[in-house]
Design an enzyme around this catalytic site. Structure first.
Site, short mmCIF file in Angstrom:
data_model
loop_
_atom_site.label_atom_id
_atom_site.label_comp_id
_atom_site.label_asym_id
_atom_site.label_seq_id
_atom_site.Cartn_x
_atom_site.Cartn_y
_atom_site.Cartn_z
CE1 TYR A 92 -3.63 2.57 0.61
CE2 TYR A 92 -2.59 3.14 2.63
CZ TYR A 92 -3.53 3.34 1.50
OH TYR A 92 -4.32 4.38 1.87
CG ASP B 133 5.83 3.82 1.01
OD1 ASP B 133 6.00 4.48 1.90
OD2 ASP B 133 4.39 3.63 0.48
CE LYS C 60 1.14 5.06 8.23
NZ LYS C 60 0.98 4.07 7.35
#
Ligand SMILES: *Cc1c(COP(=O)(O)O)cnc(C)c1O
Length: 426
Positions: free
Chosen positions: A142, A237, A265
């Site tokens: 994702y 990522d 994050k």
């Protein structure tokens, strides 16, 4: 007549599905979501004042625990000086310098407001730099919900059984090629077929959006070699793994250098943040220096920069990640022991402050196809049993779990005790 409306019904009345991000909706486990009002350390507190040991950590950012005094103080002081300037500030330089120092593969960095935005921009940048259109992503990985990346995506997309979203035109994803995580041959085949059309490969170095899957030793170096061979860019990522699996992220751990890095994050310490960084020659293609456009009203705002800086200051302390990894490993070992004692097959994974567990006999979980074979019904029962015992796990079998430095031996033992009870009922 008195009408009794639950909090969830109230939420559903005005918010689609009652939530502002789909995986919060409990559709992967059944039941209705819990509404929280506060959080501290390893705990979250719901609207009825019940405390839970939290292993979601806001899906990754809360590596130092909730409402850590150092972060709260820094942000409080910052708030009084203005929320956003829409003009440069020293705080942006400080965070950029710190991230580049901790992750030397990042020579230049651009701040944005979410991981989604960072990945979307990284794809545009890779295409602009290479003057090629195609990208390779992996099934079950994702990278946020930008159109081009919402194909066989992980996280909520997997939980809801819609790995490829409606509303994404065929024409937008025709340049997105999908390979199998940990299966280099599937990547090689795509390169051989599309040779000089592939702008970039985008990968989560540790897959954390289809539960938690470690890369096989040859996987990341193999991706690097294929990208070099075909002059494509390797994009990692590390929105989830960055500063979580090690201070220097997965790149420092696995020793494979990407051309571009995507972050989020932890670098926002709980405030909305994303970033992309990497080789200076590529990053210099971004506006205002180059022809690849990107912008953001709130990008690099002082509040988010301060929360990120304060978080990185905490996790830079010597031994932070070593301790975190010990606790995460110990939590998973204890869980597995108790499952085994109850006659339940459980596989566990732990790296840094990130973990995964799978209800299956299969020992090596390497691909998305492997994850799909796990016993989801058993996970759902386990999830609800643990919730009943006051342990808040991600409400989906396709998400990684997160440990924070605020989790101590007491929380770990209480989690084991809860699991022992719940395993006996499965
Ligand atoms: C969470 C996540 C994203 C998306 O970040 P948002 O801030 O939710 O948009 C992208 N990539 C990975 C690997 C993630 O874990």
């Amino acid at each position: 007549m008195i009408e009794i409306q639950t909090t969830f019904q109230r939420a559903e009345r005005y918010i689609p599905g009652g939530v502002n991000s789909p995986v919060r909706a409990f559709q992967g486990v059944g039941g209705v979501p819990i509404f929280f009002k506060s959080a501290h350390g390893a705990y979250m507190v719901d609207e009825h004042d019940r405390e839970y040991i939290d292993y979601v950590g806001s899906w990754g950012p809360m590596i130092a625990g909730h409402a850590h005094p150092h972060i709260v103080e820094a942000v409080s002081a910052c708030l009084k000086k203005g929320l956003s300037f829409g003009a440069p500030s020293l705080l942006e330089i400080q965070l950029a310098e710190k991230i580049c120092k901790l992750m030397p593969v990042i020579e230049k960095i651009r701040m944005v407001n979410s991981g989604t935005e960072a990945a979307m921009t990284a794809i545009r940048l890779a295409r602009g730099y290479t003057k090629r259109n195609k990208i390779i992503k992996f099934a079950g990985c994702y990278h946020g919900h930008a159109d081009a990346l919402l194909i066989q995506a992980g996280s909520g997309a997997l939980t809801l059984g819609v790995p490829s979203s409606a509303g994404v035109p065929e024409s937008v994803v025709q340049d997105t090629l999908v390979a199998e995580f940990n299966r280099l041959d599937t990547v090689r085949t795509l390169f051989e077929k599309h040779k000089n059309d592939i702008a970039a490969v985008i990968v989560e170095p540790v897959a954390g959006n289809m539960n938690c899957i470690l890369p096989l030793p040859e996987f990341l170096p193999g991706l690097r070699a294929l990208c070099d061979q075909y002059d494509s860019l390797l994009m990692m990522d590390e929105v989830m793994t960055g500063f979580r699996v090690a201070l220097g992220g997965a790149v420092s751990r696995f020793g494979v250098k990407p051309d571009l890095m995507i972050l989020g994050k932890i670098i926002g310490g709980g405030m909305p943040v994303g970033a992309l960084g990497g080789r200076a020659d590529i990053m210099s293609c971004l506006a205002p220096l180059g022809p690849v456009y990107q912008a953001g009203t709130l990008s690099g705002n002082p509040v988010a920069m301060t929360a990120g800086l304060a978080t990185l200051e905490l996790i830079e302390s010597p031994g932070f990640h070593k301790q975190l990894e010990q606790k995460t490993g110990s939590l998973m070992d204890g869980l597995k022991e108790r499952a085994t004692a109850a006659g339940i097959s459980l596989q566990t994974v732990a790296i840094g402050g990130m973990f995964g567990f799978f209800f299956t006999d299969q020992e090596n979980i390497e691909t998305y196809a492997d994850v799909k074979k796990c016993n989801i019904d058993r996970f759902k029962k386990f999830f609800h049993g643990m919730l009943h015992e006051g342990i808040y796990l991600a409400p989906s079998a396709y998400e990684a779990g997160f440990m924070s430095s605020a989790h101590s031996e007491i929380e770990i033992i209480n989690t084991w005790n809860a699991a022992e009870k719940v395993f006996a009922m499965l």
